[in-house]
Design an enzyme around this catalytic site. Structure first.
Site, PDB file in Angstrom:
ATOM      1  N   HIS A 148       0.826  -1.210   0.000  1.00 33.74           N
ATOM      2  CA  HIS A 148       0.000   0.000   0.000  1.00 33.74           C
ATOM      3  C   HIS A 148       0.854   1.250   0.000  1.00 33.74           C
ATOM      4  O   HIS A 148       2.052   1.211   0.256  1.00 33.74           O
ATOM      5  CB  HIS A 148      -0.970  -0.008   1.192  1.00 33.74           C
ATOM      6  CG  HIS A 148      -0.318   0.005   2.538  1.00 33.74           C
ATOM      7  ND1 HIS A 148       0.169   1.146   3.126  1.00 33.74           N
ATOM      8  CD2 HIS A 148      -0.083  -0.998   3.421  1.00 33.74           C
ATOM      9  CE1 HIS A 148       0.666   0.851   4.318  1.00 33.74           C
ATOM     10  NE2 HIS A 148       0.533  -0.442   4.522  1.00 33.74           N
ATOM     11  N   CYS A 164       2.757  -4.864   6.595  1.00 36.41           N
ATOM     12  CA  CYS A 164       2.570  -4.688   5.151  1.00 36.41           C
ATOM     13  C   CYS A 164       3.821  -4.090   4.517  1.00 36.41           C
ATOM     14  O   CYS A 164       4.736  -3.648   5.197  1.00 36.41           O
ATOM     15  CB  CYS A 164       1.386  -3.749   4.890  1.00 36.41           C
ATOM     16  SG  CYS A 164      -0.206  -4.449   5.332  1.00 36.41           S
TER      17      CYS A 164
END
Length: 184
Positions: A148, A164
């Site tokens: 992301h 992440c």
């Protein structure tokens, strides 16, 4: 990624737009992501093409490999190095090693954390402008994780994520366009 440059690796295909062609149809014919056609050929968000226009296509498997020690992510198309980006990951082993498929892609994502929804645009939403979620492996590893953008550009490169892979928003927007759903 120059729309006019000839290249033999990966093998570029040039398609001349015919009457009735649209980006969706061309992408399906060559088995590529519509975003790739948009990005390489510098199309606008409406994906408008004109009859007679020459469209560059880079078919082949799309792979994004993260080097956790160097804090970089490298994009390959058909086994050929395309671009390298700085990334942020989690501390220690918070970002698990392994092979994952991109299961879900979201533009301007809401962030779901601790059972709460933080809408896109809220200052508390850390996800930036794009989300590419991993399919969970058979052991469940990778569930809830993905690649992301970030509201904290100073954290890239770095080891401050919750697990992440973080990227600068402009970089993740480019990768988002080039990475198909189901990409590795």
């Amino acid at each position: 990624l120059d729309p006019r440059a000839l290249c033999s690796t990966p093998s570029a295909i040039f398609h001349t737009v015919e009457a009735g062609d649209g980006v969706e149809r061309i992408a399906r014919k060559y088995r590529v992501n519509q975003g790739q056609l948009k990005r390489i050929n510098r199309l606008n968000d409406k994906l408008v093409v004109r009859t007679g226009q020459r469209i560059k296509i880079l078919p082949g498997e799309v792979l994004y490999r993260v080097d956790r020690s160097r804090l970089t992510g490298t994009l390959y198309i058909d086994g050929v190095w395309i671009r390298r980006y700085p990334v942020g990951i989690g501390p220690g082993n918070a970002t698990p090693s392994g092979s994952y498929l991109i299961e879900r892609k979201v533009s301007n994502p809401d962030w779901y954390y601790d059972g709460k929804r933080v809408p896109f645009g809220d200052p508390a939403n850390i996800l930036g402008t794009r989300w590419m979620g991993f399919a969970a492996g058979s052991s469940g590893q990778g569930a809830g994780l993905g690649v992301h953008g970030t509201a904290f550009p100073e954290s890239v490169p770095g080891r401050a994520s919750k697990g992440c892979v973080r990227m600068h928003n402009l970089d993740v927007e480019e990768l988002y366009d080039l990475m198909p759903q189901g990409g590795k």
